[in-house]
Design an enzyme around this catalytic site. Structure first.
Site, PDB file in Angstrom:
ATOM      1  N   GLU A 146      -4.059   8.058   7.640  1.00  0.00           N
ATOM      2  CA  GLU A 146      -5.058   7.137   7.076  1.00  0.00           C
ATOM      3  C   GLU A 146      -5.334   5.983   8.050  1.00  0.00           C
ATOM      4  O   GLU A 146      -6.488   5.586   8.252  1.00  0.00           O
ATOM      5  CB  GLU A 146      -4.554   6.602   5.736  1.00  0.00           C
ATOM      6  CG  GLU A 146      -5.558   5.741   4.992  1.00  0.00           C
ATOM      7  CD  GLU A 146      -5.031   5.276   3.645  1.00  0.00           C
ATOM      8  OE1 GLU A 146      -5.778   4.557   2.946  1.00  0.00           O
ATOM      9  OE2 GLU A 146      -3.876   5.606   3.292  1.00  0.00           O
ATOM     10  N   HIS A 148       0.829  -1.202   0.000  1.00  0.00           N
ATOM     11  CA  HIS A 148       0.000   0.000   0.000  1.00  0.00           C
ATOM     12  C   HIS A 148       0.869   1.260   0.000  1.00  0.00           C
ATOM     13  O   HIS A 148       0.596   2.212  -0.748  1.00  0.00           O
ATOM     14  CB  HIS A 148      -0.911  -0.017   1.230  1.00  0.00           C
ATOM     15  CG  HIS A 148      -1.669   1.254   1.428  1.00  0.00           C
ATOM     16  ND1 HIS A 148      -1.316   2.180   2.382  1.00  0.00           N
ATOM     17  CD2 HIS A 148      -2.766   1.760   0.794  1.00  0.00           C
ATOM     18  CE1 HIS A 148      -2.153   3.190   2.330  1.00  0.00           C
ATOM     19  NE2 HIS A 148      -3.036   2.969   1.389  1.00  0.00           N
ATOM     20  N   GLU A 158       4.784  11.222   2.698  1.00  0.00           N
ATOM     21  CA  GLU A 158       3.725  10.229   2.497  1.00  0.00           C
ATOM     22  C   GLU A 158       3.586   9.321   3.709  1.00  0.00           C
ATOM     23  O   GLU A 158       2.496   8.812   3.989  1.00  0.00           O
ATOM     24  CB  GLU A 158       3.994   9.411   1.241  1.00  0.00           C
ATOM     25  CG  GLU A 158       2.736   8.885   0.570  1.00  0.00           C
ATOM     26  CD  GLU A 158       1.766   9.988   0.169  1.00  0.00           C
ATOM     27  OE1 GLU A 158       0.540   9.691   0.129  1.00  0.00           O
ATOM     28  OE2 GLU A 158       2.207  11.134  -0.079  1.00  0.00           O
ATOM     29  N   GLU A 216       2.267   1.840  -3.429  1.00  0.00           N
ATOM     30  CA  GLU A 216       1.264   2.407  -4.343  1.00  0.00           C
ATOM     31  C   GLU A 216       1.189   3.929  -4.178  1.00  0.00           C
ATOM     32  O   GLU A 216       1.093   4.673  -5.151  1.00  0.00           O
ATOM     33  CB  GLU A 216      -0.082   1.749  -4.066  1.00  0.00           C
ATOM     34  CG  GLU A 216      -1.269   2.398  -4.744  1.00  0.00           C
ATOM     35  CD  GLU A 216      -2.362   2.757  -3.751  1.00  0.00           C
ATOM     36  OE1 GLU A 216      -2.791   3.924  -3.752  1.00  0.00           O
ATOM     37  OE2 GLU A 216      -2.785   1.867  -2.978  1.00  0.00           O
ATOM     38  N   HIS A 217       1.250   4.409  -2.938  1.00  0.00           N
ATOM     39  CA  HIS A 217       1.269   5.855  -2.703  1.00  0.00           C
ATOM     40  C   HIS A 217       2.511   6.496  -3.313  1.00  0.00           C
ATOM     41  O   HIS A 217       2.439   7.560  -3.930  1.00  0.00           O
ATOM     42  CB  HIS A 217       1.247   6.146  -1.200  1.00  0.00           C
ATOM     43  CG  HIS A 217      -0.120   6.125  -0.596  1.00  0.00           C
ATOM     44  ND1 HIS A 217      -0.661   7.193   0.077  1.00  0.00           N
ATOM     45  CD2 HIS A 217      -1.078   5.154  -0.555  1.00  0.00           C
ATOM     46  CE1 HIS A 217      -1.875   6.897   0.521  1.00  0.00           C
ATOM     47  NE2 HIS A 217      -2.144   5.651   0.154  1.00  0.00           N
TER      48      HIS A 217
END
Length: 442
Positions: free
Chosen positions: A142, A62, A135, A65-66
């Site tokens: 998140e 994940h 990030e 992907e960011h």
């Protein structure tokens, strides 16, 4: 590369012409041209997700992907956003437990630009340390948001409880301690191990030209060495229970039973049964528990699947004092449906699945996604007609037998969050699922 593509095929489907080409290194290109629309959806689906991570890597798929959107050797993060939006398109990505997808939508004339951006972020991301730190903070936020959202976090707990100490049971976002530790070398190593041509599918639908995309793919990905990515550890359903007390207004409740994965034809039966149980306002669970008894505002059933496993899950939110009654009634209704599902209920569920599928196929993005996923699951593009025929073949008796088989096994997961003191023992839920036979939980 000098080698010609290994395989090219074409076949007509509902609404579009599907073409598939496999390059010499195993990279696949599947397109579906849809007449009468000006836009296109294009993306690269990679067969890697949370279930391919080690414990120490959990969350890296994940995070990676960011990071793909945070700069390449020739584009900054701003360049990536501006270039696609300058032509009126958009670009996005997602990570699941089995797939990571990078996709865009744009006008057909701008497909080459979108392809170039996606290929660039997949092959030439730089993993700048400064961007990683930025990030990292975003992802930690998140994770915090998910933990503060009861009807999000309980689905992570459900997966962990159903598949404990297994990659498929771990959260996609990963634990904060892992996210705080990942650096450029971790991302590069993960890409080298898992982003292999045999694990990648370029899928496009809408106003697309198959041959042109094959040429672009050959130029951008054809130099990759043919090599298979590591296989995921098989899923092993364990069952269990997790009850988390917290001062919330509602108790959020999940009951789940194990069902087959996508590669088993019975996954269609599982989806139809879930729809009949709690897929709409006319369903048994909605009518009996919300409409007749007023025990909840929201209740629904769904069937979710991985390649080799799945869960038929009922979700409801209710007051703490009503939790035990609601949970018992959910189990009772499942047991009753296994004995007396009517042909009308199954026909109604069949119509819902059929209409949902056909309406989804009106969108180019849905077609691109479906073609990529069926390639991963079955090694071929499954025509919609074939899936529709499978839906049509599920009879009332087959649905009853299927539901009775999973209900009476005693294998289940029960998860609740909030005021949970009134939750019923798992053994009682198992007995009521079996129709009061007293079957034990497993």
């Amino acid at each position: 590369m000098d080698e010609a593509p290994l395989v090219t095929m074409a076949s007509p489907q509902i609404g579009g012409q599907v073409e598939l080409t496999e390059l010499a290194n195993g990279f696949r290109i599947v397109t579906e041209r849809m007449e009468g629309i000006a836009s296109a959806s294009i993306g690269v689906w990679v067969g890697v997700g949370a279930r391919h991570e080690t414990v120490e890597e959990n969350g890296i798929a994940h995070f990676l992907e960011h990071m793909a959107f945070k700069g390449t050797e020739r584009r900054s993060a701003l360049d990536i956003a501006e270039e696609i939006e300058r032509v009126g398109g958009w670009i996005n990505a997602y990570t699941s437990r089995e797939i990571t997808a990078y996709y865009a939508r744009m006008l057909g004339e701008d497909v080459p630009l979108a392809f170039d951006i996606i290929a660039d972020i997949l092959r030439h991301s730089v993993f700048d340390p400064h961007e990683i730190e930025i990030e990292r903070g975003v992802i930690l936020q998140e994770i915090g948001q998910t933990r503060d959202t009861p009807d999000d976090i309980i689905f992570d707990w459900l997966q962990e409880t159903a598949f404990p100490d297994q990659p498929v049971g771990r959260p996609i976002l990963g634990p904060p301690e892992n996210v705080r530790r990942f650096g450029p070398g971790d991302f590069r190593a993960f890409v080298a191990r898992h982003y292999r041509p045999c694990s990648m599918v370029l899928s496009a639908a809408g106003a697309v030209d198959h041959d042109a995309l094959v040429r672009l793919a050959e130029a951008a990905f054809g130099d990759m060495e043919r090599a298979a990515a590591p296989r995921a550890e098989p899923a092993r359903f364990a069952g269990g229970e997790r009850l988390e007390e917290k001062a919330l207004e509602q108790a959020h409740y999940l009951l789940a039973l194990p069902v087959p994965g996508y590669r088993d034809p019975e996954y269609i039966t599982a989806q139809l049964v879930a729809t009949a149980l709690g897929g709409g306002m006319s369903s048994r669970l909605f009518q009996e528990i919300r409409e007749k008894r007023g025990l909840c505002y929201a209740i629904h059933a769904q069937s979710s699947h991985h390649a080799d496993s799945g869960l038929l899950t009922v979700y409801a939110g209710t007051g703490g004092e009503e939790l035990g009654e609601l949970a018992g009634l959910v189990a009772d209704e499942i047991a009753r449906a296994a004995a007396d599902f009517t042909a009308e209920e199954i026909d109604r569920a069949r119509a819902q699945l059929r209409a949902g599928m056909l309406m989804g196929l009106e969108a180019a993005s849905s077609r691109a996604e479906r073609n990529a996923r069926t390639l991963f699951m079955h090694g071929r593009v499954v025509p919609p007609e074939e899936t529709l025929a499978q839906i049509a073949a599920v009879s009332r008796d087959r649905a009853r037998d299927f539901l009775a088989g999973i209900a009476k096994r005693g294998a289940l997961v029960q998860v609740a969050y909030g005021p949970v003191a009134g939750a019923l023992p798992r053994e009682e839920i198992a007995a009521r699922l079996a129709g009061g036979s007293g079957a034990g939980a497993g």
